[in-house]
Design an enzyme around this catalytic site. Structure first.
Site, PDB file in Angstrom:
ATOM      1  N   HIS A 303      41.807  47.383  37.719  1.00  0.00           N
ATOM      2  CA  HIS A 303      42.102  46.999  36.191  1.00  0.00           C
ATOM      3  C   HIS A 303      42.886  47.957  35.502  1.00  0.00           C
ATOM      4  O   HIS A 303      43.274  49.202  35.830  1.00  0.00           O
ATOM      5  CB  HIS A 303      40.445  46.986  35.199  1.00  0.00           C
ATOM      6  CG  HIS A 303      40.628  46.084  34.317  1.00  0.00           C
ATOM      7  ND1 HIS A 303      41.348  46.499  33.120  1.00  0.00           N
ATOM      8  CD2 HIS A 303      39.999  44.972  34.060  1.00  0.00           C
ATOM      9  CE1 HIS A 303      40.844  45.322  32.281  1.00  0.00           C
ATOM     10  NE2 HIS A 303      40.581  44.592  32.302  1.00  0.00           N
ATOM     11  N   ASP A 360      34.793  40.003  37.253  1.00  0.00           N
ATOM     12  CA  ASP A 360      35.481  38.566  37.950  1.00  0.00           C
ATOM     13  C   ASP A 360      34.289  39.204  39.414  1.00  0.00           C
ATOM     14  O   ASP A 360      34.013  38.173  40.437  1.00  0.00           O
ATOM     15  CB  ASP A 360      36.312  38.541  38.062  1.00  0.00           C
ATOM     16  CG  ASP A 360      37.454  37.361  37.217  1.00  0.00           C
ATOM     17  OD1 ASP A 360      36.400  37.150  36.397  1.00  0.00           O
ATOM     18  OD2 ASP A 360      38.555  38.323  37.439  1.00  0.00           O
TER      19      ASP A 360
HETATM   20  N1  ACO Z   1      42.556  45.714  45.732  1.00  0.00           N
HETATM   21  C1  ACO Z   1      43.551  46.377  46.939  1.00  0.00           C
HETATM   22  N2  ACO Z   1      45.281  47.394  45.805  1.00  0.00           N
HETATM   23  C2  ACO Z   1      45.299  47.686  44.300  1.00  0.00           C
HETATM   24  C3  ACO Z   1      43.861  47.323  44.137  1.00  0.00           C
HETATM   25  C4  ACO Z   1      43.366  45.852  44.966  1.00  0.00           C
HETATM   26  N3  ACO Z   1      42.498  44.801  43.997  1.00  0.00           N
HETATM   27  N4  ACO Z   1      44.259  46.746  42.401  1.00  0.00           N
HETATM   28  C5  ACO Z   1      44.790  47.152  42.318  1.00  0.00           C
HETATM   29  N5  ACO Z   1      45.506  47.968  43.659  1.00  0.00           N
HETATM   30  C6  ACO Z   1      46.435  50.088  43.856  1.00  0.00           C
HETATM   31  C7  ACO Z   1      48.081  48.727  44.009  1.00  0.00           C
HETATM   32  O1  ACO Z   1      48.011  48.622  44.834  1.00  0.00           O
HETATM   33  C8  ACO Z   1      48.217  50.142  43.259  1.00  0.00           C
HETATM   34  O2  ACO Z   1      49.134  51.487  44.767  1.00  0.00           O
HETATM   35  P1  ACO Z   1      49.860  52.650  45.026  1.00  0.00           P
HETATM   36  O3  ACO Z   1      49.622  53.380  43.819  1.00  0.00           O
HETATM   37  O4  ACO Z   1      49.644  52.793  46.328  1.00  0.00           O
HETATM   38  O5  ACO Z   1      51.178  51.057  44.469  1.00  0.00           O
HETATM   39  C9  ACO Z   1      47.766  50.698  42.302  1.00  0.00           C
HETATM   40  O6  ACO Z   1      46.340  51.106  42.743  1.00  0.00           O
HETATM   41  C10 ACO Z   1      47.661  50.129  41.112  1.00  0.00           C
HETATM   42  O7  ACO Z   1      47.631  49.259  41.006  1.00  0.00           O
HETATM   43  P2  ACO Z   1      48.773  48.475  39.795  1.00  0.00           P
HETATM   44  O8  ACO Z   1      48.758  46.212  40.498  1.00  0.00           O
HETATM   45  O9  ACO Z   1      49.733  49.315  39.841  1.00  0.00           O
HETATM   46  O10 ACO Z   1      48.110  47.885  39.124  1.00  0.00           O
HETATM   47  P3  ACO Z   1      47.713  47.362  37.216  1.00  0.00           P
HETATM   48  O11 ACO Z   1      47.400  47.846  36.216  1.00  0.00           O
HETATM   49  O12 ACO Z   1      49.730  46.649  37.619  1.00  0.00           O
HETATM   50  O13 ACO Z   1      47.182  46.038  37.744  1.00  0.00           O
HETATM   51  C11 ACO Z   1      45.018  44.501  38.640  1.00  0.00           C
HETATM   52  C12 ACO Z   1      45.465  45.695  37.843  1.00  0.00           C
HETATM   53  C13 ACO Z   1      46.095  43.143  38.076  1.00  0.00           C
HETATM   54  C14 ACO Z   1      44.230  43.794  37.895  1.00  0.00           C
HETATM   55  C15 ACO Z   1      44.741  44.861  39.796  1.00  0.00           C
HETATM   56  O14 ACO Z   1      43.765  46.251  40.142  1.00  0.00           O
HETATM   57  C16 ACO Z   1      44.758  43.421  40.855  1.00  0.00           C
HETATM   58  O15 ACO Z   1      45.524  43.123  41.527  1.00  0.00           O
HETATM   59  N6  ACO Z   1      43.063  43.711  41.068  1.00  0.00           N
HETATM   60  C17 ACO Z   1      42.961  42.584  41.624  1.00  0.00           C
HETATM   61  C18 ACO Z   1      42.989  41.176  40.982  1.00  0.00           C
HETATM   62  C19 ACO Z   1      41.502  40.562  39.942  1.00  0.00           C
HETATM   63  O16 ACO Z   1      40.713  41.809  40.359  1.00  0.00           O
HETATM   64  N7  ACO Z   1      41.991  40.661  38.480  1.00  0.00           N
HETATM   65  C20 ACO Z   1      41.068  40.279  37.926  1.00  0.00           C
HETATM   66  C21 ACO Z   1      40.946  41.544  36.943  1.00  0.00           C
HETATM   67  S1  ACO Z   1      40.806  41.560  35.275  1.00  0.00           S
HETATM   68  C22 ACO Z   1      40.985  40.648  34.328  1.00  0.00           C
HETATM   69  O17 ACO Z   1      41.537  39.647  34.555  1.00  0.00           O
HETATM   70  C23 ACO Z   1      39.108  39.186  33.989  1.00  0.00           C
END
Ligand code: ACO
Length: 425
Positions: A303, A360
């Site tokens: 998140h 979720d």
């Molecule tokens: N699975 C694997 N790796 C992940 C995940 C994940 N679910 N989420 C983040 N990471 C990793 C990224 O690859 C990144 O790694 P790095 O630092 O080595 O490059 C690091 O964790 C940070 O991730 P970001 O994408 O930069 O974080 P951001 O805050 O931009 O994204 C998000 C947040 C979009 C929710 C992300 O965690 C994600 O894609 N999660 C999966 C989708 C999801 O469940 N979305 C629902 C969110 S809740 C809502 O909207 C109701």
């Protein structure tokens, strides 16, 4: 300590005002930065940008705190209802018994949609995604309620907008589902509570189990508002152009659809089903999502703001066990979700990046147990989030100093090109 921030640029020092929110959050006010220094801030993805002040929802991602109008989400989920918490976020106070009854009755009085909206739903292919149908229906309402499309709605019109959209979103969502099944629409029944009526319109059965309606009610409460997330920011951005309320809310539905936002609840279920069908072990699956080249993520994990735990996920996990036990449902996907969570939470990759289950991760399993099909999950999220979008829009248009939202950019493209005739390119 000074309440000014100092910014040194070259040999000049500038003072910027600071601002402290009611929960102690601190901000540097940069509204005059460009005028005074020639600089703008650069913050791709709005990682650290406060786009507004708001008195609706507070969340502390480090401590895992979420409050609606100062009431903790745990207390609201336990003691309130979806309609009462919707009233709370929209009007800023808990209703009296009379106010709540009036609010509920007014929502129930919107027990139909214009004939043209029904025809529009029927015109979609049966396999259309219900979010496509909902977003189209939502913006199309503007064609049927011209008086509600004024640039500035009166207080009475805003009161109507919230009850109308809460009443009609339920109908449009259920009708979209019935159409996808090739079944006739089921008329809303005012005598049923909001969640029972929705399930009745989906299934055609008025005898909705109390436990089922209650479980759905809790899920909707947990989705009511979540401050400046992607869909809410879209609502504010579109609403700030004074687009009508239907177009504004439709923008929220569109933004919610994406798999990185509300669409994740559908993606989680598909992911769990894939793990089950492929027989892939948790470790093997996690190795895949940790591989940046795989393009896949552990859906329902991570998140932007929560870096400790998502308080909604905690409530949902408990509700999930209760609902399945109450309904006598045994879902192998729940076991897979729990197994996956346990392994991920011990894995260095997820621990070091502070990735935890979000709202979720378990919500889809409850929806499934309630008999709601996978492609309707994000629609359920939209129904829950609607009052939050409405409250954020109302707050924005009523705030002194209202302005159209218009971020800036730093241009990095070519500077001087000379136009060449098409034949000589
Ligand atoms: N699975 C694997 N790796 C992940 C995940 C994940 N679910 N989420 C983040 N990471 C990793 C990224 O690859 C990144 O790694 P790095 O630092 O080595 O490059 C690091 O964790 C940070 O991730 P970001 O994408 O930069 O974080 P951001 O805050 O931009 O994204 C998000 C947040 C979009 C929710 C992300 O965690 C994600 O894609 N999660 C999966 C989708 C999801 O469940 N979305 C629902 C969110 S809740 C809502 O909207 C109701």
């Amino acid at each position: 300590m000074s309440d000014k921030a100092k910014l040194i640029l070259g040999d000049k020092t500038f003072e910027l005002p600071t601002f402290t929110g009611s929960e102690g959050e601190k901000a540097v006010d940069i509204t005059k930065l460009r005028a005074e220094t020639g600089y703008v801030t650069l913050d791709t993805g709005y990682m650290n940008t406060g786009a507004c002040t708001s008195a609706i929802t507070f969340l502390d991602g480090e401590k895992g705190i979420l409050k609606y109008r100062g009431y903790s989400i745990e207390e609201i989920a336990e003691k309130s209802s979806f309609l009462e918490s919707s009233y709370l976020v929209f009007y800023g106070k808990l209703p009296t018994a009379t106010e709540l009854k009036n609010f509920e009755d007014r929502i129930a009085s919107f027990d139909d949609v214009p004939e043209g909206i029904k025809q529009q739903i029927k015109a979609f292919p049966k396999n259309a995604h219900p979010m496509a149908v909902l977003a189209s229906n939502m913006v199309s309402l503007s064609a049927f309620y011209e008086d509600m499309c004024a640039q500035d709605l009166t207080p009475a019109q805003k009161d109507t907008a919230i009850v109308q959209l809460m009443g009609q979103i339920k109908i449009m969502a259920a009708y979209a589902y019935r159409h996808s099944q090739g079944k006739d629409f089921v008329k809303s029944d005012k005598s049923l509570d909001y969640c029972s009526d929705f399930i009745h319109m989906m299934t055609g059965d008025k005898n909705v189990k109390k436990e089922v309606a209650k479980a759905l009610d809790i899920l909707l409460i947990l989705h009511v508002d979540h401050e400046q997330n992607c869909s809410t920011s879209s609502v504010r951005l579109v609403g700030s152009s004074k687009a009508n309320i239907f177009a504004t809310i439709s923008a929220g539905v569109d933004a919610l659809w994406g798999p990185l936002h509300g669409g994740a609840n559908q993606a989680v279920l598909e992911m769990l089903a894939e793990i089950k069908d492929s027989g892939k072990g948790y470790e093997a699956f996690l190795a895949e999502v940790k591989d940046k080249n795989s393009g896949s993520r552990l859906m329902g994990f991570g998140h932007r703001v929560y870096k400790n735990f998502d308080p909604r996920a905690k409530i949902i996990k408990v509700a999930c066990d209760t609902v399945l036990a109450t309904l006598g449902v045994k879902d192998p996907l729940l076991d897979i979700a729990k197994g996956l969570e346990a392994v991920a939470l011990k894995d260095e990759y997820f621990v070091s990046r502070k990735l935890y289950p979000n709202v979720d991760f378990y919500s889809g399993i409850i929806y499934r147990a309630l008999g709601i099909p996978t492609n309707m999950f994000t629609v359920m999220f939209a129904m829950g989030r609607l009052p939050g979008w409405m409250a954020q829009w109302k707050e924005m248009v009523e705030q002194p100093g209202f302005k159209i939202c218009r971020p800036r950019q730093i241009y990095t493209g070519d500077t001087t090109n000379t136009y060449k005739d098409i034949k000589s390119r």
